[in-house]
Design an enzyme around this catalytic site. Structure first.
Site, PDB file in Angstrom:
ATOM      1  CE  LYS A 130      19.431 -10.691  15.747  1.00 27.96           C
ATOM      2  NZ  LYS A 130      18.916 -11.770  14.866  1.00 27.96           N
ATOM      3  CE1 TYR A 176      22.624  -9.092  12.405  1.00 27.82           C
ATOM      4  CE2 TYR A 176      23.802  -8.350  14.357  1.00 27.82           C
ATOM      5  CZ  TYR A 176      23.140  -9.343  13.666  1.00 27.82           C
ATOM      6  OH  TYR A 176      22.981 -10.581  14.244  1.00 27.82           O
TER       7      TYR A 176
END
Length: 244
Positions: A163, A159
């Site tokens: 970002k 993840y």
């Protein structure tokens, strides 16, 4: 007076829903809730949320993992709902279902996160450009995360890199599009399903930041944001510029 029109992706729960509720409570706002499954009871219930005078919600389908969905939603908004501009677009949709170190990372998991979290972000931005250009004060807001900071590496190799990519792209958008305010909003480590799940994996009972405080702060930052001050930078929900 022309309404302020806000589009929020991933608006069915958590941060997205919290932001939707706050913009919808304002006067003369149209809030567009973009979700993977607008026909589900959860998303249909968004239309029943309290609305300020002259305000309403529109629910459209945008699956961030499907390349054509964002452009199809924009077409629907213009042809069916009479939407002629967008003032604010908040790229909030994203997933996080596994929390590996780099040594544990599976290629499939990285790709599965990159598709909605990064490509979905790009597809939404590209589709929204024509309507954003019709706004007198267009704003494109990326929902950021401290997990993407290079200064504080987080053990989430599926993840966190997504970002970092969206932070970088938002900064580039700010430099490339002189007509647009593009900025990153850092909501903190929020008590959402995703935030609490990651907290439990680190031995905590829940994430530290309250959803209501985060959403209140983000809306205030967005309302006050100006390109010459906020453009291409990350701002916390407290209103402080963040390092990254």
């Amino acid at each position: 007076m022309s309404p302020t029109i806000v589009l929020i992706s991933g608006a069915g729960r958590g941060l997205g829903k919290g932001l939707l509720e706050r913009f919808l409570a304002k006067e003369n706002h149209i809030v567009i809730a973009a979700n993977r499954d607008p026909e589900s009871p959860t998303f249909k219930a968004l239309k029943e949320l309290p609305a300020g005078p002259g305000s309403r919600v529109i629910v459209v389908k945008v699956d961030a993992s499907v390349e054509s969905d964002a452009s199809a939603a924009i077409d629907e908004l213009t042809s069916t709902h009479g939407i002629d501009h967008l003032d604010i677009v908040i790229a909030n949709a994203g997933i996080a279902y596994t929390f590996p170190t780099v040594s544990q990372l599976k290629g499939e998991d990285l790709i599965n996160h990159i598709t909605p979290n990064v490509l979905g972000f790009v597809w939404l931005f590209q589709a929204a450009i024509p309507l954003l250009k019709r706004s007198a004060n267009p704003k494109f807001v990326t929902m950021g995360s401290a997990t993407g900071w290079l200064g504080i590496p987080v053990a989430n190799a599926a993840y966190a890199p997504t970002k970092t990519l969206t932070h970088w792209m938002t900064k580039k958008i700010s430099g490339e599009e002189d007509w647009l305010l593009a900025m990153i909003a850092d909501p903190g480590w929020v008590q959402t399903d995703m935030g609490n799940s990651s907290a439990r994996m680190l031995g905590l009972q829940e994430a530290p930041d309250r959803l209501d405080e985060s959403c209140d702060g983000i809306v205030k930052v967005i309302d006050e944001a100006k390109k010459e001050i906020h453009g291409g930078k990350m701002w916390s929900y407290h209103g402080n510029e963040q390092p990254w």
